[in-house]
Design a protein around this motif. Structure first.
Motif, PDB file in Angstrom:
ATOM      1  N   TYR A 176       0.806  -1.228   0.000  1.00 18.17           N
ATOM      2  CA  TYR A 176       0.000   0.000   0.000  1.00 18.17           C
ATOM      3  C   TYR A 176       0.837   1.275   0.000  1.00 18.17           C
ATOM      4  O   TYR A 176       0.408   2.290  -0.546  1.00 18.17           O
ATOM      5  CB  TYR A 176      -0.967   0.004   1.191  1.00 18.17           C
ATOM      6  CG  TYR A 176      -2.197  -0.805   0.933  1.00 18.17           C
ATOM      7  CD1 TYR A 176      -3.336  -0.225   0.402  1.00 18.17           C
ATOM      8  CD2 TYR A 176      -2.224  -2.171   1.195  1.00 18.17           C
ATOM      9  CE1 TYR A 176      -4.465  -0.970   0.145  1.00 18.17           C
ATOM     10  CE2 TYR A 176      -3.348  -2.930   0.935  1.00 18.17           C
ATOM     11  CZ  TYR A 176      -4.473  -2.322   0.409  1.00 18.17           C
ATOM     12  OH  TYR A 176      -5.589  -3.070   0.139  1.00 18.17           O
ATOM     13  N   PHE A 177       1.987   1.237   0.658  1.00 16.89           N
ATOM     14  CA  PHE A 177       2.833   2.433   0.780  1.00 16.89           C
ATOM     15  C   PHE A 177       4.284   2.093   0.453  1.00 16.89           C
ATOM     16  O   PHE A 177       5.159   2.224   1.307  1.00 16.89           O
ATOM     17  CB  PHE A 177       2.739   3.004   2.206  1.00 16.89           C
ATOM     18  CG  PHE A 177       1.358   3.422   2.602  1.00 16.89           C
ATOM     19  CD1 PHE A 177       0.817   4.605   2.134  1.00 16.89           C
ATOM     20  CD2 PHE A 177       0.593   2.623   3.442  1.00 16.89           C
ATOM     21  CE1 PHE A 177      -0.466   4.992   2.501  1.00 16.89           C
ATOM     22  CE2 PHE A 177      -0.687   3.005   3.812  1.00 16.89           C
ATOM     23  CZ  PHE A 177      -1.222   4.189   3.341  1.00 16.89           C
ATOM     24  N   GLY A 181       7.938   2.156  -0.028  1.00 14.50           N
ATOM     25  CA  GLY A 181       9.012   3.114   0.203  1.00 14.50           C
ATOM     26  C   GLY A 181       8.644   4.361   0.990  1.00 14.50           C
ATOM     27  O   GLY A 181       9.487   5.227   1.206  1.00 14.50           O
ATOM     28  N   ARG A 182       7.426   4.469   1.468  1.00 17.61           N
ATOM     29  CA  ARG A 182       6.997   5.703   2.149  1.00 17.61           C
ATOM     30  C   ARG A 182       7.452   5.777   3.609  1.00 17.61           C
ATOM     31  O   ARG A 182       7.701   6.859   4.122  1.00 17.61           O
ATOM     32  CB  ARG A 182       5.482   5.835   2.074  1.00 17.61           C
ATOM     33  CG  ARG A 182       4.977   7.090   2.738  1.00 17.61           C
ATOM     34  CD  ARG A 182       3.556   7.361   2.394  1.00 17.61           C
ATOM     35  NE  ARG A 182       3.018   8.439   3.204  1.00 17.61           N
ATOM     36  CZ  ARG A 182       1.761   8.777   3.216  1.00 17.61           C
ATOM     37  NH1 ARG A 182       0.905   8.142   2.448  1.00 17.61           N
ATOM     38  NH2 ARG A 182       1.334   9.744   3.976  1.00 17.61           N
ATOM     39  N   TYR A 183       7.532   4.645   4.270  1.00 15.37           N
ATOM     40  CA  TYR A 183       7.868   4.635   5.693  1.00 15.37           C
ATOM     41  C   TYR A 183       9.163   3.875   5.937  1.00 15.37           C
ATOM     42  O   TYR A 183       9.442   2.887   5.271  1.00 15.37           O
ATOM     43  CB  TYR A 183       6.738   4.003   6.505  1.00 15.37           C
ATOM     44  CG  TYR A 183       5.464   4.797   6.461  1.00 15.37           C
ATOM     45  CD1 TYR A 183       5.320   5.954   7.212  1.00 15.37           C
ATOM     46  CD2 TYR A 183       4.402   4.412   5.642  1.00 15.37           C
ATOM     47  CE1 TYR A 183       4.149   6.703   7.163  1.00 15.37           C
ATOM     48  CE2 TYR A 183       3.225   5.157   5.595  1.00 15.37           C
ATOM     49  CZ  TYR A 183       3.108   6.298   6.352  1.00 15.37           C
ATOM     50  OH  TYR A 183       1.968   7.041   6.308  1.00 15.37           O
ATOM     51  N   GLU A 242       6.696   3.584  12.384  1.00 15.02           N
ATOM     52  CA  GLU A 242       6.472   4.921  11.829  1.00 15.02           C
ATOM     53  C   GLU A 242       5.131   4.992  11.100  1.00 15.02           C
ATOM     54  O   GLU A 242       4.378   5.959  11.246  1.00 15.02           O
ATOM     55  CB  GLU A 242       7.607   5.275  10.856  1.00 15.02           C
ATOM     56  CG  GLU A 242       7.436   6.644  10.223  1.00 15.02           C
ATOM     57  CD  GLU A 242       8.468   6.946   9.158  1.00 15.02           C
ATOM     58  OE1 GLU A 242       8.335   8.003   8.530  1.00 15.02           O
ATOM     59  OE2 GLU A 242       9.394   6.135   8.935  1.00 15.02           O
ATOM     60  N   ALA A 243       4.797   3.950  10.357  1.00 20.22           N
ATOM     61  CA  ALA A 243       3.533   3.923   9.619  1.00 20.22           C
ATOM     62  C   ALA A 243       2.333   3.872  10.568  1.00 20.22           C
ATOM     63  O   ALA A 243       1.336   4.560  10.351  1.00 20.22           O
ATOM     64  CB  ALA A 243       3.507   2.734   8.674  1.00 20.22           C
ATOM     65  N   ASP A 247       1.625   7.173  12.188  1.00 19.16           N
ATOM     66  CA  ASP A 247       1.115   8.172  11.249  1.00 19.16           C
ATOM     67  C   ASP A 247      -0.397   8.060  11.033  1.00 19.16           C
ATOM     68  O   ASP A 247      -0.955   8.711  10.161  1.00 19.16           O
ATOM     69  CB  ASP A 247       1.863   8.030   9.907  1.00 19.16           C
ATOM     70  CG  ASP A 247       1.694   9.240   9.012  1.00 19.16           C
ATOM     71  OD1 ASP A 247       1.559  10.372   9.530  1.00 19.16           O
ATOM     72  OD2 ASP A 247       1.688   9.042   7.774  1.00 19.16           O
ATOM     73  N   ASN A 268      -2.844  10.997  10.132  1.00 18.06           N
ATOM     74  CA  ASN A 268      -2.762  11.593   8.795  1.00 18.06           C
ATOM     75  C   ASN A 268      -3.483  10.782   7.726  1.00 18.06           C
ATOM     76  O   ASN A 268      -3.613  11.252   6.596  1.00 18.06           O
ATOM     77  CB  ASN A 268      -1.290  11.778   8.393  1.00 18.06           C
ATOM     78  CG  ASN A 268      -0.619  12.793   9.289  1.00 18.06           C
ATOM     79  OD1 ASN A 268      -1.187  13.832   9.610  1.00 18.06           O
ATOM     80  ND2 ASN A 268       0.581  12.482   9.730  1.00 18.06           N
ATOM     81  N   ARG A 269      -3.927   9.571   8.064  1.00 19.52           N
ATOM     82  CA  ARG A 269      -4.630   8.737   7.085  1.00 19.52           C
ATOM     83  C   ARG A 269      -6.055   8.403   7.502  1.00 19.52           C
ATOM     84  O   ARG A 269      -6.878   8.053   6.659  1.00 19.52           O
ATOM     85  CB  ARG A 269      -3.856   7.443   6.846  1.00 19.52           C
ATOM     86  CG  ARG A 269      -2.577   7.631   6.065  1.00 19.52           C
ATOM     87  CD  ARG A 269      -1.954   6.303   5.757  1.00 19.52           C
ATOM     88  NE  ARG A 269      -1.941   5.434   6.921  1.00 19.52           N
ATOM     89  CZ  ARG A 269      -1.032   5.476   7.895  1.00 19.52           C
ATOM     90  NH1 ARG A 269      -0.035   6.311   7.822  1.00 19.52           N
ATOM     91  NH2 ARG A 269      -1.104   4.671   8.923  1.00 19.52           N
TER      92      ARG A 269
END
Length: 191
Positions: A127-128, A130-132, A137-138, A141, A144-145
């Motif tokens: 779903y994400f 390379g973002r976290y 950390e995800a 967050d 924010n989602r």
């Protein structure tokens, strides 16, 4: 389509116990649980989250077995539908063939999803990408989602230490998650 999925043989030669896709989906479902892959116990029963991880996940969601296994309420689509086998540090990652083969086709049949729960590192990577830096950390967050997507650690007992080290998870996130689940299930049009 589920009949076709249940007959899948794409990984027949590489799965230690053979193919047995374990998932739950219905076009009326409003909550999506995007997990990793079934463990051995779930493979043997053929019932998603039919283990200690499922007990913990249902507690986190604030729902009982009847609601959890109501396919018109919750869809359960792991990244891999079959038990991948066990390695040195636990179960192996989901087979890479599964998500590309089925995920988009099944998701296209789930138009009413209002909340996606991304559970564990393999679902997070899908779903994400390379973002976290990491799962913690995800999960942190989440403000924010929310209210559409929430990342959770895997509910496995192997994550007891993570839960102990991150008390904010159960004190701050879980009440919000339970409230959101209850809100969706109370809406008109819910089964």
């Amino acid at each position: 389509m589920l009949k076709e999925v249940h007959g899948c043989q794409v990984c027949a030669g590489v799965l230690p116990l053979g193919p047995r896709p374990v998932l739950q989906a219905h076009p009326m479902a409003r909550i999506l649980i995007a997990g990793q892959a079934p463990g051995k116990k779930v493979h043997l029963s053929g019932v998603p989250f039919d283990d200690a991880s499922g007990e913990r996940l249902r507690a986190w969601l604030g729902v009982g077995r009847e609601t959890f296994y109501d396919e018109k309420s919750l869809a359960i689509l792991p990244m891999g539908f079959c038990y991948p086998g066990t390695g040195k540090a636990g179960d192996l990652p989901p087979r890479p063939e599964c998500a590309p083969q089925w995920r988009a086709r099944i998701m296209a049949q789930l138009p009413r999803i209002e909340l996606t729960l991304v559970i564990g590192q393999y679902a997070l990577a899908h779903y994400f990408p390379g973002r976290y830096v990491n799962l913690t950390e995800a999960v942190q967050d989440w403000p924010n989602r929310a209210p559409d997507i929430i990342v959770l650690p895997h509910p496995s007992p192997r994550n007891n230490l993570w839960i102990k080290r991150n008390p904010w998870f159960e004190s701050a996130l879980i009440p919000v998650l339970q409230q959101r689940i209850a809100q969706i299930l109370r809406q008109p049009g819910s089964p």
